[in-house]
Enzyme design. Structure first.
Site, short mmCIF file in Angstrom:
data_model
loop_
_atom_site.label_atom_id
_atom_site.label_comp_id
_atom_site.label_asym_id
_atom_site.label_seq_id
_atom_site.Cartn_x
_atom_site.Cartn_y
_atom_site.Cartn_z
N GLU A 183 -14.32 -68.63 26.20
CA GLU A 183 -13.61 -67.46 25.65
C GLU A 183 -13.34 -66.55 26.84
O GLU A 183 -14.23 -65.86 27.32
CB GLU A 183 -14.47 -66.77 24.58
CG GLU A 183 -13.67 -65.83 23.71
CD GLU A 183 -13.78 -64.39 24.17
OE1 GLU A 183 -12.81 -63.92 24.82
OE2 GLU A 183 -14.79 -63.74 23.91
N CYS A 219 -11.68 -57.88 25.20
CA CYS A 219 -10.79 -58.98 25.59
C CYS A 219 -9.55 -59.07 24.70
O CYS A 219 -8.52 -59.57 25.14
CB CYS A 219 -11.55 -60.30 25.59
SG CYS A 219 -12.30 -60.71 24.00
#
Length: 477
Positions: free
Chosen positions: A249, A283
């Site tokens: 990720e 993010c």
């Protein structure tokens, strides 16, 4: 108020074998508030041995019993939210309300994966001849090495360890040294629930030393990492050399498309609320705001006013909307990216400066009409800054959304079903939210494409990343 943090190995809290520690700083002051134990190779060997031993027991534990222990851990964590939240704020900087929200969300994630463990089914395949049974079994992959960042020290770790434990794996968690105590408190909630010694191990130390020791080790069967794209590529290559499965990720640079026909008030409100959440250190935060030409000026004005209204200060103080950034490195990055954008012709409409001389505070910042060759248009800013640019047609917005190698999250606002369908089909992203900010729930996939990584950290897909598939064909004799 702030505790020193130890390692957790084989069911015991312990200092590093050589007694060395690392400093933990308060982002609101820049001063040291505690120490965290630094793991050595000896400590990592102990963690590997304990995780391997525990796996032999844990993999045979029934799904329903695994679920009961996960629910017990969630009960412990929920009961300790008011105790842990101030610690999280002190070490990471986010406002106390955001710290509590992170912990409540962690409780939700634990419980969802507890139930998903029970729903993880294999299947029977109809055989091509009588007397044959063909079945597909899902089995835990083994010992997992998980690496988590400082921006959500509890939430990022909880996704990895819960999915792994629910699948029947054991875990060695390398958590963030910059925000260690809240993650340790979360691990304590699991330890106190009665998980077998070695099912969860917690390490801190020099990230490169730990990753380069654990990933090639034959005990480790799966690697899960959240962090920057360059580091993720390095770890993926390291894991690939040893045929280890990975979940990555990685970074993003989320486009936020606002069409002229959208509910502009809703779009701006959500933009302001989520852009400056956690000081922009998210993010999936919106970073490239793309506004259709006819409403550009109105949207820009409203967003600038919203940015100016954000109250910045120590996260432990009342009424604070945004705390400091997590470290001095992020301040330097903001100075560099904003300075470069302005030098290349971008307009600075608000913010752009550090706040005060103590701590790592930065003004909520809005830039407009920034050219594509500016660094901030190509690098993830990971801070409280947004670029607002205009577009003339939907095709241009989609082209800009897809221009970068990132593809983690994207957002679009429109009342047109035709536009919404175009966005859903044509934007290259792992996650897309249209007229909402509906990402990162426990039950939905959380994953990127392209340089933003692969493998999900949410939904049933997350559990599957910690499982292997075994096909069994049996003939009755």
């Amino acid at each position: 108020m702030y505790p020193d943090t130890q390692l957790f190995i084989a069911g015991e809290w312990t200092n590093g074998s050589d007694g060395e520690t690392l400093a933990v700083l308060n982002p609101a002051t820049g001063g040291e508030i505690g120490r965290v134990a630094k793991a050595t190779a000896t400590d990592m060997d102990r963690a590997l041995a304990s995780a391997a031993k525990a796996f032999e027991q844990w993999r045979k534990t029934t799904a329903s019993d695994r679920a009961k222990l996960l629910h017990a851990a969630a009960d412990n964590l929920r009961a300790r939210i008011d105790e842990i939240a101030p610690v999280l704020t002190m070490e990471q900087g986010k406002p106390l309300a955001e710290a509590r929200s992170e912990l409540r969300n962690a409780d939700d994630v634990i419980r969802w994966f507890a139930e998903e463990a029970i729903r993880s089914y294999g299947r029977i395949i109809p055989a091509r001849k009588p007397g044959v049974q063909q079945m597909v079994m899902k089995e835990p992959i083994g010992v997992v090495a998980a690496f988590t960042p400082w921006n959500y020290p509890v939430a990022q770790a909880i996704r990895k360890i819960c999915a792994a434990l629910a699948a029947g794996c054991t875990v060695i968690l390398k958590a963030a040294e910059e925000a260690p105590a809240s993650c340790a408190a979360m691990v304590r909630a699991f330890a106190d629930a009665g998980f077998p010694d070695g099912a969860i191990n917690l390490l801190y130390g020099i990230p490169s030393e730990i990753s380069e020791y654990l990933i090639p080790h034959p005990v480790i069967r799966k690697v899960s990492f959240t962090g920057s794209t360059p580091v993720g590529k390095h770890l993926t290559a390291l894991a690939g050399a040893h045929m280890k499965r990975v979940t990555m990720e990685l970074g993003g640079h989320a486009p936020y498309i606002v069409c002229a026909d959208a509910d502009l008030s809703s779009a701006v409100s959500m933009l302001a609320g989520h852009k400056f959440h956690n000081a922009g250190q998210v993010c999936i935060a919106p970073t490239r705001v793309l506004v259709e030409e006819p409403v550009f000026d109105n949207v820009l004005e409203d967003f600038v006013n919203a940015a100016k209204a954000v109250k910045v200060g120590d996260g432990l103080s009342d009424g604070i909307d945004m705390g400091p950034m997590a470290n001095a490195r992020r301040l330097d990055a903001m100075d560099r990216l904003i300075g470069d954008a302005v030098a290349k012709g971008g307009r600075l409409l608000t913010g752009g400066n550090r706040i005060g001389n103590a701590g790592f505070f930065f003004e909520p910042t809005v830039l407009a009409d920034v050219p594509q060759d500016a660094a901030i248009m190509n690098e993830e800013p990971f801070g409280p800054v947004a670029v607002v640019n205009r577009f003339a047609a939907v095709d241009a917005a989609i082209a800009e959304a897809n221009r970068l190698p990132f593809g983690l999250a994207a957002y679009a606002f429109t009342r047109s079903q035709r536009h919404a369908q175009r966005f859903a089909e044509d934007i290259e992203t792992g996650m897309l939210s249209i007229n909402d900010y509906g990402l990162a729930y426990a039950e939905v996939p959380f994953n990127g494409v392209k340089d933003s990584g692969y493998g999900s950290e949410g939904g049933p897909e997350a559990l599957e990343t910690f499982q292997t598939i075994k096909f069994v064909s049996q003939t009755n004799l």
